[in-house]
Enzyme design. Structure first.
Site, PDB file in Angstrom:
ATOM      1  N   PHE A   1      93.458   5.672 103.846  1.00 33.16           N
ATOM      2  CA  PHE A   1      93.278   4.643 102.818  1.00 33.16           C
ATOM      3  C   PHE A   1      91.828   4.519 102.375  1.00 33.16           C
ATOM      4  CE2 PHE A   1      91.794   2.020 106.289  1.00 33.16           C
ATOM      5  CZ  PHE A   1      91.053   0.988 105.720  1.00 33.16           C
ATOM      6  N   LYS A   2      90.888   5.003 103.201  1.00 35.82           N
ATOM      7  CA  LYS A   2      89.475   4.903 102.829  1.00 35.82           C
ATOM      8  C   LYS A   2      89.175   5.686 101.552  1.00 35.82           C
ATOM      9  CE  LYS A   2      88.916   2.739 106.768  1.00 35.82           C
ATOM     10  NZ  LYS A   2      88.087   3.158 107.887  1.00 35.82           N
ATOM     11  N   ASP A   3      89.985   6.721 101.266  1.00 28.19           N
ATOM     12  CA  ASP A   3      89.765   7.513 100.060  1.00 28.19           C
ATOM     13  C   ASP A   3      89.894   6.675  98.792  1.00 28.19           C
ATOM     14  OD1 ASP A   3      89.377  10.033 101.339  1.00 28.19           O
ATOM     15  OD2 ASP A   3      91.544  10.245 101.573  1.00 28.19           O
TER      16      ASP A   3
ATOM     17  N   THR B   1      86.671   6.317 108.010  1.00 31.76           N
ATOM     18  CA  THR B   1      85.607   6.121 107.023  1.00 31.76           C
ATOM     19  C   THR B   1      84.687   7.330 106.962  1.00 31.76           C
ATOM     20  OG1 THR B   1      85.602   3.701 107.143  1.00 31.76           O
ATOM     21  CG2 THR B   1      83.575   4.736 106.444  1.00 31.76           C
TER      22      THR B   1
ATOM     23  N   LEU C   1      86.520   5.015  98.459  1.00 28.75           N
ATOM     24  CA  LEU C   1      85.325   5.847  98.521  1.00 28.75           C
ATOM     25  C   LEU C   1      85.277   6.926  97.445  1.00 28.75           C
ATOM     26  CD1 LEU C   1      84.842   6.036 102.366  1.00 28.75           C
ATOM     27  CD2 LEU C   1      83.411   4.889 100.691  1.00 28.75           C
TER      28      LEU C   1
END
Length: 446
Positions: free
Chosen positions: A105-107, A138, A110
């Site tokens: 989900f960090k994509d 992350t 970011l």
């Protein structure tokens, strides 16, 4: 829109400057002076990129056409898949946030944040070194976010032996000239403490042009809030979500969507044995504990940085600096109830995580990652108020050992991730000391 520090001592700045700085110069986190209200009707029937730039525009001092282009580039064909598809299951939906380049989900945040930082630096003809602390996902997402961004260098600190083997390889096998990995002999909280200490050194931060893409950076939370708006637009139902969280950023992003005017029934927080945020919502006591190594390493945290931002935005105001000073001195602070919808929490043990993976697979035929299993376990134990959305934060292929243990048989994982096993790695080992990281960074700039 101006952004103020939660500690109240740093001068207010605009969105671009807050995004570049990451952490405020007084050690606090940036918060917006107001939370604009969304015109939800105007967002219906739009694709994800269109929703994203419209949600974020009131917070930004980036020209609308440029912000739109940044979102379309971040969430277009290069992303890899749909950013936030909803998959129906017997209890409502699962929000699958693992279809980006690093399967996390960090994509979602970011890929936008890397492009935005590169855009700001290009406008100013400057460069920036992103110092990142990670408990798992992350790191690889931050490193991938600077690929093709010549004005950015990313340096990721991760705790030695406390991320999954595949998570580590996702970081250490990326051998771009502007990506670097530091293996810190300590916990994630040690990595985070180093990050904060170096950011509080104003002379060093300016000289090294340090920035941050952890969830301490408000722009990342803002980008994450979009998928909670997206849930409402797709379902037409008030938000009822169960969010696995460690550093509290993902949950705070849901709360931010609520503050923007998204109808909300209940926000539920889910964590593992490192349950500092669960204990806070149960008792209103924020108290540091011992870090336990678990099957869900992104949650192996006992200092949840974004609680400070929540304290400030939810009514703590001028009291927050005192609360944080007390917490940093004693490891404990108690607060009064703060503003929000119904907010509940729960936790899952190692055995409960494994059982949740087994049960969901048996009932639905789909494998969950350990972090998502934590959320599903907590969801099943809450009073049922109607269909709910469980937030799935990573592809199960990132945790093949845990999934294999749960299912009692080998798990093939994800082909792209399995291919990393034979690739060369690049990593530097350092003690859990700010001075050691400082010296290494100074060497990098020479």
């Amino acid at each position: 829109m101006r952004y103020w520090s939660t500690r109240g001592l740093a001068a207010p700045v605009g969105f671009q400057e807050a995004t570049l700085q990451g952490l405020a110069s007084d050690g606090g986190l940036f918060v917006p002076e107001i939370v604009p209200q969304l015109d939800l009707a105007a967002l219906k029937n739009l694709d994800y990129a269109q929703v994203a730039w419209r949600v974020m525009a009131p917070f930004c001092d980036i020209p609308e056409a440029d912000l739109r282009a940044l979102c379309e580039d971040a969430y277009g064909p290069k992303y890899g898949g749909a950013p936030a598809p909803l998959r129906a299951d017997p209890w409502g939906h699962v929000l699958e946030l693992f279809h980006g380049p690093t399967y996390s989900f960090k994509d979602v945040a970011l890929q936008f944040l890397g492009r935005t930082l590169n855009y700001i630096l290009t406008q100013r003809d400057e460069r920036c070194n992103l110092l990142v602390a990670t408990s798992g996902d992350t790191g690889s997402a931050a490193l991938q976010s600077v690929v093709g961004c010549p004005r950015l260098t990313a340096v990721v600190m991760f705790p030695k032996g406390r991320v999954s083997p595949l998570q580590q390889r996702q970081m250490t096998t990326l051998l771009e000239p502007n990506t670097h990995c530091l293996e810190i002999d300590g916990t994630f909280d040690d990595c985070q403490a180093i990050l904060k200490e170096l950011n509080r050194d104003a002379e060093f931060k300016q000289r090294m042009r340090l920035g941050a893409v952890n969830s301490v950076n408000f722009a990342r939370l803002l980008a994450q809030s979009v998928y909670y708006v997206w849930i409402y637009l797709q379902t037409g139902e008030p938000l009822q979500v169960v969010v696995p969280t460690g550093n509290f950023g993902n949950f705070l992003s849901a709360w931010l969507a609520y503050r923007m005017g998204v109808p909300t029934r209940r926000l539920a927080l889910a964590t593992n044995e490192n349950d500092i945020v669960h204990r806070y919502f149960r008792d209103r006591v924020y108290e540091r504990g011992q870090v336990h190594e678990t099957l869900a390493p992104a949650m192996d945290i006992q200092v949840a940085s974004n609680l400070e931002r929540f304290f400030s935005m939810a009514g703590g105001g001028d009291q927050v600096a005192g609360w944080m000073a007390q917490f940093e001195k004693t490891g404990r602070v108690e607060t009064p109830p703060l503003e929000g919808p119904e907010m509940v929490s729960g936790r899952a043990s190692r055995g409960e995580i494994l059982q949740a993976i087994r049960d969901y697979h048996e009932q639905v035929g789909v494998v969950l990652c350990p972090h998502t299993a934590v959320a599903w376990h907590v969801a099943r134990r809450l009073p049922q108020l109607g269909p709910e959305v469980v937030v799935a934060t990573a592809h199960p292929g990132k945790f093949p050992e845990a999934v294999a243990e749960a299912l009692g048989r080998p798990y093939p994982g994800h082909p792209a991730l399995e291919a990393l096993r034979d690739r060369p790695q690049r990593v530097v080992s350092l003690p859990a000391e700010a001075k050691a990281v400082k010296l290494w960074l100074e060497g990098l700039s020479n």
